[in-house]
Scaffold this active site. Sequence first.
Site, PDB file in Angstrom:
ATOM      1  CB  CYS A  63      16.214  41.714  33.165  1.00 20.13           C
ATOM      2  SG  CYS A  63      17.673  40.770  33.609  1.00 20.13           S
ATOM      3  CD  GLU A  99      19.440  41.638  28.990  1.00 20.45           C
ATOM      4  OE1 GLU A  99      18.454  42.228  29.476  1.00 20.45           O
ATOM      5  OE2 GLU A  99      20.591  41.721  29.486  1.00 20.45           O
ATOM      6  CG  ASP A 113      13.550  19.378  24.038  1.00 18.27           C
ATOM      7  OD1 ASP A 113      12.952  18.611  24.812  1.00 18.27           O
ATOM      8  OD2 ASP A 113      13.074  19.773  22.955  1.00 18.27           O
TER       9      ASP A 113
END
Length: 305
Positions: A63, A99, A113
């Site tokens: 990228c 992205e 998380d």
Amino acid sequence: MVDITHKINTLRAATAQATVCVSKQETIDALQRNAVPKGNVFEMAKTAGLFAVKNTHTSIPDCHPLPVEYTAVDYRIEGLQIFIEITVKTVYKTGVEVEAMHGASVIALTMYDMLKPIDKGIEINNVKLLHKKGGKSSFKDQNPSRLSAHVIVCSDSISEGKKEDRAGKAIMEKLQASDVQIQGYEIIPDDLQTIRNKALELSEVVNLLIYTGGTGLSMRDVTPEALEPILERRIPGVEEAIRKYGQDRMPYAMLSRSVVGTLGNCLVLALPGSTNGAKESMDAVFPHLLHVFKILRGAQHQANE
């Protein structure tokens, strides 16, 4: 990394989605009440996503670093599913779909998380690109029908067999990549009247007439002088785009006298004679220049009404 130096800047946008599936309604309730022990899940995940988008090139080797000029994150809850949508925009040479997907993935991981202390059954599903726009794919249908082109190399030395033509062949390669049919190709000397006569003759039978050579400042460079008096409408924006593109790559491009305009229903271009100059000029304006034929045909329809 893929070489993108030949590409032009365009507005690029991409929207990606990821889904976080929780295992119980209590988790959704805690999210909506902002009662998760680790903090505000939506805001923390959004912040993580913004960082991820801007740093995609540091995580995914192929990228390119690019200027991220807009990012938006939206959430939608349906039952036990949290749908994440992220939109990324830039004005650059390459797209932002990776992205956007990277941002969606990191948002989902951040939510996982933060929620795992209260829910051990969370899953992340369906990280995908929803849609994108910009770049070559946005111009692939600019050719309204199969267009025809004639390429003319203007050069004393090439016409005498002293040099080999590479510029004309580079132009034809770009035309073929844009689905334009090559109807003719020829080499002529740097003679003003010959150049002009060819334009008057061929503009009646092809859609595109492209000259290469004779746009410099030597005494034998007469292609602009041959064409300017007979062109019916100059297109300064195309000439400027060609010179700007070249100037960004080679400072001597400012000395080129490229000319673009219409002669009847034919689009005429006079491009530099060097191989790089011809190739870069084509890269600067194709395939999006072919949109001119939709405009010309629309004007014809209006005139006939």
